[in-house]
Design an enzyme around this catalytic site. Structure first.
Site, mmCIF file in Angstrom:
data_model
loop_
_atom_site.group_PDB
_atom_site.id
_atom_site.type_symbol
_atom_site.label_atom_id
_atom_site.label_comp_id
_atom_site.label_asym_id
_atom_site.label_seq_id
_atom_site.Cartn_x
_atom_site.Cartn_y
_atom_site.Cartn_z
ATOM 1 N N HIS A 51 0.813 -1.222 0.000
ATOM 2 C CA HIS A 51 0.000 0.000 0.000
ATOM 3 C C HIS A 51 0.846 1.271 0.000
ATOM 4 C CE1 HIS A 51 -3.674 -2.197 0.388
ATOM 5 N NE2 HIS A 51 -3.397 -2.663 1.578
ATOM 6 N N ASP B 90 -2.666 -10.631 -2.290
ATOM 7 C CA ASP B 90 -3.251 -10.123 -1.058
ATOM 8 C C ASP B 90 -4.727 -9.808 -1.297
ATOM 9 O OD1 ASP B 90 -2.126 -8.659 1.693
ATOM 10 O OD2 ASP B 90 -3.898 -7.658 0.879
ATOM 11 N N HIS C 262 -6.332 -7.257 -0.438
ATOM 12 C CA HIS C 262 -6.510 -5.828 -0.715
ATOM 13 C C HIS C 262 -5.738 -5.444 -1.974
ATOM 14 C CE1 HIS C 262 -6.900 -6.292 3.724
ATOM 15 N NE2 HIS C 262 -7.927 -5.490 3.544
ATOM 16 N N ASP D 246 -4.416 -12.898 3.616
ATOM 17 C CA ASP D 246 -5.633 -12.432 4.265
ATOM 18 C C ASP D 246 -6.886 -12.713 3.440
ATOM 19 O OD1 ASP D 246 -4.504 -10.651 2.501
ATOM 20 O OD2 ASP D 246 -4.662 -8.904 3.802
#
Length: 317
Positions: free
Chosen positions: A130, A167, A169, A248
């Protein structure tokens, strides 16, 4: 050739708050399961070095790197954590941890490209995908994967490097840094809608973003890999695969709502390993991103590492 495993005790010193999901216990859970299963004895265990500011500045602005260094130096002196964004804090030891995390990715790239290992996994924190060119966000300070990619391109002279982000996200930071760099391809799936709310519209032609809705199961993800993601990688013919390895998307992880299990992560890893063998002499650098249910994280990393190390037997479900 051996699978290398890069980590460092400094990565445990980054503590955002006592109840923060991105905790030092994540690395402890992984290490404990590797010892319990004996897999640690089959890996080439290595200490992560410190990244240099020159290495960081290939992916981030020099102003961002120097500003974060000065802020973290003040935090180390005062002992008082500082909030970098609503989800991300730096505390005493965060600078060293972030340098180790990026340094692991660089050292793993050097080792794999020199032929010292076929592939490598970086068990590090803070995560990175991120972090944008000039901004920390989403638990991330430096973009470890992007630092590794630019190192492979600019120092080792590779022509084509692919990032695969699995991931849960969207890796907005990696996209921010690598968009429109024709030497790179970034592909990945992610839950949408979900933090950081980006990814539906890619920022460049070298991006293949595959948003999926909540409660998507492993079978649907495997179909996306087979029909969209792997063909795009094959067309690009990467000389190195760099993985943003988040776990995740596991069904037991409370920060999202995808429904993957350990066998899905093993299957994904087998597909990526086969792609790397077709185009990149097997060369993979994998960097830990998310994964916040400690048991699910450790089991998923174990499945990932068993495939990378060639000891999973090729099982599928």
């Amino acid at each position: 050739m051996a699978t290398a495993y890069f980590t460092h005790p400094d990565c445990r010193k980054h503590v955002q708050s006592p109840d923060h999901p991105e905790s030092p216990q994540r690395l402890d859970a992984i290490a404990d399961l590797l010892i319990a299963t004996g897999l640690d004895a089959l890996l080439d265990m290595r200490e992560a070095p410190l990244a240099t500011e020159l290495q960081l500045a290939r992916a981030h602005t020099s102003l961002y790197v120097s500003t974060l260094r000065e802020l973290c130096a003040e935090i180390d002196r005062s002992g008082t954590p500082r909030r970098l964004d609503p989800d991300t804090r730096a505390g005493p030891g965060s600078w060293q941890a972030a340098l180790r995390a990026a340094g692991a990715a660089v050292a793993a790239t050097d080792l794999v490209l020199s032929g010292g290992a076929e592939n490598a996994f970086c068990a590090v924190r803070p995560p990175g995908h991120h972090a944008e060119k000039d901004k920390a966000m989403g638990f991330c300070l430096f973009n470890n994967v992007a630092v590794a990619v630019r190192h492979a391109l600019d120092v080792h002279g590779l022509k084509r490097v692919a990032v695969v982000d699995f991931d849960v996200h969207h890796g907005n930071g990696t996209e921010d840094i690598l968009a429109n760099d024709a030497r790179t391809l970034m592909v990945g799936f992610f839950q949408h809608p979900l933090y950081p709310g980006s990814g539906e519209l890619p920022k460049g032609p070298n991006m293949l973003n595959l948003p999926v809705p909540p409660y998507t199961k492993g079978a649907a993800i495997r179909e996306l890999f087979s029909s969209r993601l792997i063909p795009r990688l094959d067309a690009f013919k990467p000389e190195l695969l760099v993985l943003s390895a988040g776990f995740d998307a596991h069904r037991d992880d409370d920060l999202a709502q995808l429904m993957l299990v350990e066998d899905d992560f093993a299957w994904i890893t087998r597909e990526l390993k086969a792609c790397a063998q077709r185009h990149a002499r097997g060369r993979i650098v994998s960097c830990l991103e998310g994964g916040y249910n400690l048991g699910a994280l450790a089991r998923s990393v174990l499945a990932h590492l068993r495939v990378l190390a060639g000891i999973d037997g090729g099982r599928t479900r």
